[in-house]
Design an enzyme around this catalytic site. Structure first.
Site: not given
Length: 230
Positions: A183, A80, A83
């Protein structure tokens, strides 16, 4: 047969699948891959899948190895966008396999609509949440008043069919996020409904989310029609 406007805004047109047990992350990837191909081929209906995973760190396509600070759990390449993120018990995940070929082919609108869906559902439990400019995900005031992340979003689109989706922290072990820079954002913490004093079960969360699904699909359809007129 072409989908009608009412089909595109009716959550009953989707398949809904809820899991009570923990689904291993790699198993979920395999299911999403198969369903993505079937939807793209016109052989399956769109799917919204609500579940939890055993503890795992997942790496998006922009993951920086320096942000994996303590790989105490399995690390899986997710495919996806985004991070590193953490999934585990107490965090409800929503995987969406929707056909954007009939819903506007606008990935940014898709992500924006997911954010609105989760924000509205959190409001049903008395939590005021918001979007943050330049930071994908769902944010709110933590128990100490500082801004913190309560929900993450990461999507992939293949053949204009979506995969992955979002996660919301109901009552996970927040210390598990300490093995990564969630993230890629160091300056903000992570929170949960439980940390905010809200006791919400998976069943309660799922019911509230599903009750607002028509609004989510309606937002996608409104954006699609607006794009068609412009």
């Amino acid at each position: 047969m072409a989908s009608t406007a009412s089909d595109l805004t009716d959550s009953a047109a989707l398949d809904w699948q809820r899991e009570d047990g923990l689904v291993p992350y790699r198993d979920a990837l395999a299911v999403m891959d198969r369903r993505n191909r079937a939807i793209a081929a016109g052989e399956a209906r769109e799917l919204a899948w609500l579940l939890e995973h055993p503890p795992v760190y997942t790496a998006g396509t922009s993951a920086d190895p320096a942000e994996l600070t303590d790989p105490r759990f399995e690390v899986v390449e997710a495919g996806r966008g985004g991070r590193y993120t953490y999934h585990g018990p107490g965090q409800r995940v929503g995987y969406l396999m929707l056909n954007l070929a009939k819903r506007g082919k606008d990935v940014r609108c898709f992500v924006h609509a997911i954010e609105g869906w989760v924000i509205d559902t959190l409001a049903d439990f008395g939590v005021a949440a918001w979007r943050a400019e330049g930071r994908v995900g769902i944010w709110c005031a933590d128990s100490d008043g500082r801004e913190a992340k309560i929900g993450a979003i990461g999507v992939r689109v293949r053949r204009w069919v979506t995969m992955h989706g979002f996660s919301v922290n109901l009552d996970p072990d927040l210390s598990h996020f300490g093995g990564i820079v969630p993230c890629g954002i160091e300056e903000f913490g992570v929170t949960s409904l439980a940390r905010l004093g809200k006791s919400v079960s998976n069943a309660q969360w799922d019911a509230a989310l599903m009750a607002r699904a028509d609004d989510f699909l309606g937002a996608l359809e409104t954006a699609r029609q607006k794009a068609c007129r412009s």
